[in-house]
Design a protein around this motif. Structure first.
Motif, PDB file in Angstrom:
ATOM      1  N   ASP A   3       1.130  -1.194   0.125  1.00  0.00           N
ATOM      2  CA  ASP A   3       0.312   0.005  -0.358  1.00  0.00           C
ATOM      3  C   ASP A   3       1.103   1.009  -0.114  1.00  0.00           C
ATOM      4  OD1 ASP A   3      -2.277  -1.418  -0.019  1.00  0.00           O
ATOM      5  OD2 ASP A   3      -2.631  -1.246   2.386  1.00  0.00           O
ATOM      6  N   ASP A 129      -2.799   2.297  -4.348  1.00  0.00           N
ATOM      7  CA  ASP A 129      -4.665   2.165  -4.709  1.00  0.00           C
ATOM      8  C   ASP A 129      -5.064   3.031  -5.602  1.00  0.00           C
ATOM      9  OD1 ASP A 129      -4.673   0.846  -2.505  1.00  0.00           O
ATOM     10  OD2 ASP A 129      -5.009   2.671  -1.182  1.00  0.00           O
ATOM     11  N   ILE A 146     -12.495  -0.326  -6.216  1.00  0.00           N
ATOM     12  CA  ILE A 146     -11.194  -1.878  -5.270  1.00  0.00           C
ATOM     13  C   ILE A 146     -11.378  -2.670  -5.240  1.00  0.00           C
ATOM     14  CG2 ILE A 146     -11.711  -0.086  -3.501  1.00  0.00           C
ATOM     15  CD1 ILE A 146     -13.753  -1.721  -2.440  1.00  0.00           C
TER      16      ILE A 146
END
Length: 277
Positions: A3, A129, A146
């Protein structure tokens, strides 16, 4: 890709003064050197097609601003003029354009301080992301926000006996015999390749680099947790649960029926043999 990992957008112009080659070489001004580093994942971007360049329309996936592929930056080399060249690898062109605008918003997160001139930057840092969001849209050919939102449209693998033989089974009683067919989502495998590339996570082998164009994009996709241990249906996140490995490493990972090697274990084995006299 974690991340915290920073990725980057590389803008490719229809007309350029640089002698770039899509997916292999990208020239950029020195002012962007802090935004680009070896090992970084990148997304290719093209801005709106200018009216005077309409002859290039057939060479684009869309006339609108869009993303058209992903890859990895292998190394950075200076040129004679003091600017820089990014040597690219693992390039994968999208089947169709992923438009820069995702509904009413953009995939890229535009800082308030740069709203007036954000798109002028040819090299733009993005988060992992954002990279994943674009990759999902490319793999599913429809917008997704997502990875966990992926709907598994499972399909049986056909003509892939090599992968069927690379499943780790937990043995039961000696008198028992199990024959199991596992369903896999081909879109998840495609997405894993887009996110992670097609270079083996264990040994660094790349089929395209070794065999040429014919083998480009070929790689096995390995489940970090063996499919046979799922115990039923399970949500698979291609960002963390799937990794690319070459056929040799995949075979060694699953060589023992009662044990599946981890990627780190295999890396340690490879390192040990290299150090041996």
């Amino acid at each position: 890709m974690t991340d915290k990992e920073i990725c980057v957008v590389l803008t490719e112009n229809d007309v350029s003064q640089w002698d770039d080659e899509t997916g292999k070489l990208y020239h950029f001004p020195k002012q962007y050197q802090k935004s680009v580093s070896p090992g970084m994942r990148f997304v290719y971007y093209k801005g709106k097609l200018k009216s005077e360049n309409k002859q290039y329309s057939s060479q684009r996936l869309s006339d609108a601003p869009h993303y058209f592929g992903v890859g990895r930056i292998s190394k950075i080399e200076p040129d004679d003029a003091g600017n820089l060249n990014a040597i690219l690898t693992d390039f994968q062109r999208f089947d169709q354009a992923v438009l820069a605008r995702n509904g009413d918003d953009y995939y890229e997160e535009i800082p308030e301080s740069k709203k007036s001139n954000y798109w002028r930057s040819s090299v733009r840092p993005i988060s992992a992301d954002v990279f994943a969001d674009i990759a999902v849209a490319a793999a599913l050919t429809e917008p997704r926000h997502i990875i966990s939102d992926i709907k598994n449209e499972v399909a049986h693998i056909e003509n892939e006996a090599d992968e069927e033989s690379l499943i780790s089974y937990l043995e039961g009683k000696k008198s028992s015999k199990y024959v199991t067919t596992y369903e896999r989502d081909q879109k998840l495998k495609k997405l894993a390749k887009i996110i992670h590339g097609t270079t083996c996570f264990a040994c660094g082998f790349n089929f395209g680099d070794f065999y040429g164009e014919y083998a480009k994009d070929f790689i096995h996709i390995h489940h970090v947790v063996p499919v046979s241990e799922f115990g039923g249906s399970k949500s698979v996140d291609p960002n963390t649960d799937l990794v690319p490995v070459c056929a040799n490493c995949h075979g060694i990972i699953h060589r023992k029926k009662d044990r599946t090697l981890s990627i780190d274990e295999l890396k340690d084995m490879i390192s040990a043999t290299k150090k041996a006299p």
